[in-house]
Design a protein around this motif. Structure first.
Motif, PDB file in Angstrom:
ATOM      1  N   UNK A  41      66.927 -21.528 -87.550  1.00 63.08           N
ATOM      2  CA  UNK A  41      65.758 -20.743 -87.182  1.00 63.08           C
ATOM      3  C   UNK A  41      66.143 -19.413 -86.550  1.00 63.08           C
ATOM      4  N   UNK A  42      67.312 -19.336 -85.971  1.00 63.52           N
ATOM      5  CA  UNK A  42      67.808 -18.037 -85.503  1.00 63.52           C
ATOM      6  C   UNK A  42      68.015 -17.105 -86.682  1.00 63.52           C
ATOM      7  N   UNK A  43      68.574 -17.646 -87.773  1.00 63.86           N
ATOM      8  CA  UNK A  43      68.745 -16.849 -88.989  1.00 63.86           C
ATOM      9  C   UNK A  43      67.393 -16.442 -89.577  1.00 63.86           C
ATOM     10  N   UNK A  44      66.433 -17.377 -89.582  1.00 62.49           N
ATOM     11  CA  UNK A  44      65.116 -17.082 -90.143  1.00 62.49           C
ATOM     12  C   UNK A  44      64.434 -15.964 -89.358  1.00 62.49           C
ATOM     13  N   UNK A  45      64.488 -16.046 -88.046  1.00 63.04           N
ATOM     14  CA  UNK A  45      63.832 -15.039 -87.216  1.00 63.04           C
ATOM     15  C   UNK A  45      64.532 -13.689 -87.292  1.00 63.04           C
ATOM     16  N   UNK A  46      65.867 -13.719 -87.423  1.00 62.29           N
ATOM     17  CA  UNK A  46      66.632 -12.466 -87.474  1.00 62.29           C
ATOM     18  C   UNK A  46      66.733 -11.907 -88.884  1.00 62.29           C
ATOM     19  N   UNK A  47      66.335 -12.691 -89.891  1.00 59.70           N
ATOM     20  CA  UNK A  47      66.447 -12.238 -91.266  1.00 59.70           C
ATOM     21  C   UNK A  47      67.869 -12.178 -91.767  1.00 59.70           C
ATOM     22  N   UNK A  48      68.747 -13.000 -91.186  1.00 59.30           N
ATOM     23  CA  UNK A  48      70.156 -13.028 -91.580  1.00 59.30           C
ATOM     24  C   UNK A  48      70.476 -14.357 -92.267  1.00 59.30           C
TER      25      UNK A  48
END
Length: 285
Positions: A41-48
């Motif tokens: 979810x960190x990737x999802x929120x950061x778009x990475x």
């Protein structure tokens, strides 16, 4: 105290050391799922996309699958039954060991404050110590009702939570096949088909150009991240659902049952409806 004979009730009988081992294995599984869900979810929120499928699969296998297998083997070796008789409780282990605990020797039956590796009960003796085995009971209400006045713990929020969870979250084999087999397979198939048309001009273009081994390897590379993303997506909402259900258990039996029903249907709707619709909109957009 007059108690009618009832049971046997299936349980797992844990010594303190075995329970500690089971709790450690359970915590390892939950910690691994929580850690990788947070990274996703960190990737999802950061778009990475820093969480690669290969390391993710390896981490889940080592920190999730292996401890889970060990926990299931531990539970298999601790299977037992409890029978409630007019004179007391009879604990029978799968290996044949037999223990009789008279009601006169029991002070109380208390739920585990920390429900790990699962919900359970402690038999407190009048001598001031606990019985040698703790009883892991997924659905403790029937056992507590059977022991009469010693079953006051049935009003405990921990017991309400465990009972509602056991009644409304029954994982059958076809539920697992649908959730972890069919749904990821269908979604991966859609993405893979689109990739084949875009990159090779047809549904079997890669097979015609490079052979079936390359074709199925490419599908596996598409399926794996989809499967892992769905797994962690389910873990994310499951954590919220269990938190709500645990809180509701403190408000009373009806709250425990009704909130559990609502939470289970909400998780199903998010997984089987909302997520595919979201992915379809993103794909078509």
């Amino acid at each position: 105290m007059t108690v009618d004979a009832s049971g046997p009730f299936p349980i797992h009988a844990f010594t303190p050391r075995l329970r500690a081992l089971g709790a450690l294995l359970h915590a390892t599984v939950l910690g691994t799922l929580g850690y990788f869900t947070a990274l996703l979810f960190k990737d999802v929120l950061a778009g990475t996309q820093t969480l690669a499928p290969g390391p993710l699969a390896t981490g889940l296998a080592v920190g999730g699958v292996l401890p889970l297998i060990a926990l299931r083997l531990l539970q298999l070796g601790t299977r037992a039954t409890v029978t409630v008789r007019p004179e007391g409780l009879v604990l029978t282990q799968s290996g044949g060991a037999h223990f009789e605990i008279p009601f006169e020797a029991l002070e109380s039956i208390r739920p585990w404050r920390l429900p790990m590796p699962g919900p359970g009960l402690t038999l407190r003796l009048r001598t001031g110590r606990a019985f040698d085995y703790g009883l892991e009971v997924q659905a403790p209400m029937s056992l507590l009702e059977a022991v009469g006045t010693l079953g006051e713990a049935r009003n405990d929020p921990q017991v309400r939570y465990a009972q509602a969870r056991s009644e409304k979250w029954r994982r059958r084999w076809y539920d697992q096949a649908l959730k972890y087999g069919l749904v990821p397979g269908v979604l991966a198939g859609i993405f893979f088909r689109a990739h084949q048309y875009i990159s090779f001009g047809g549904p079997f273009g890669e097979a015609q150009m490079y052979g079936w081994t390359a074709y199925f390897t490419s599908f596996a590379r598409t399926w794996l991240p989809v499967f892992l993303a769905l797994l962690l997506f389910g873990c994310f909402w499951r954590a919220f659902a269990e938190a709500f259900c645990f809180g509701a258990a403190w408000l009373g039996p009806r709250w425990a049952r009704n909130v559990r029903i609502g939470a289970e249907w909400t998780c199903r709707a998010l997984y089987y409806v909302a997520l595919p619709v979201f992915l379809a909109v993103r794909l078509l957009g």
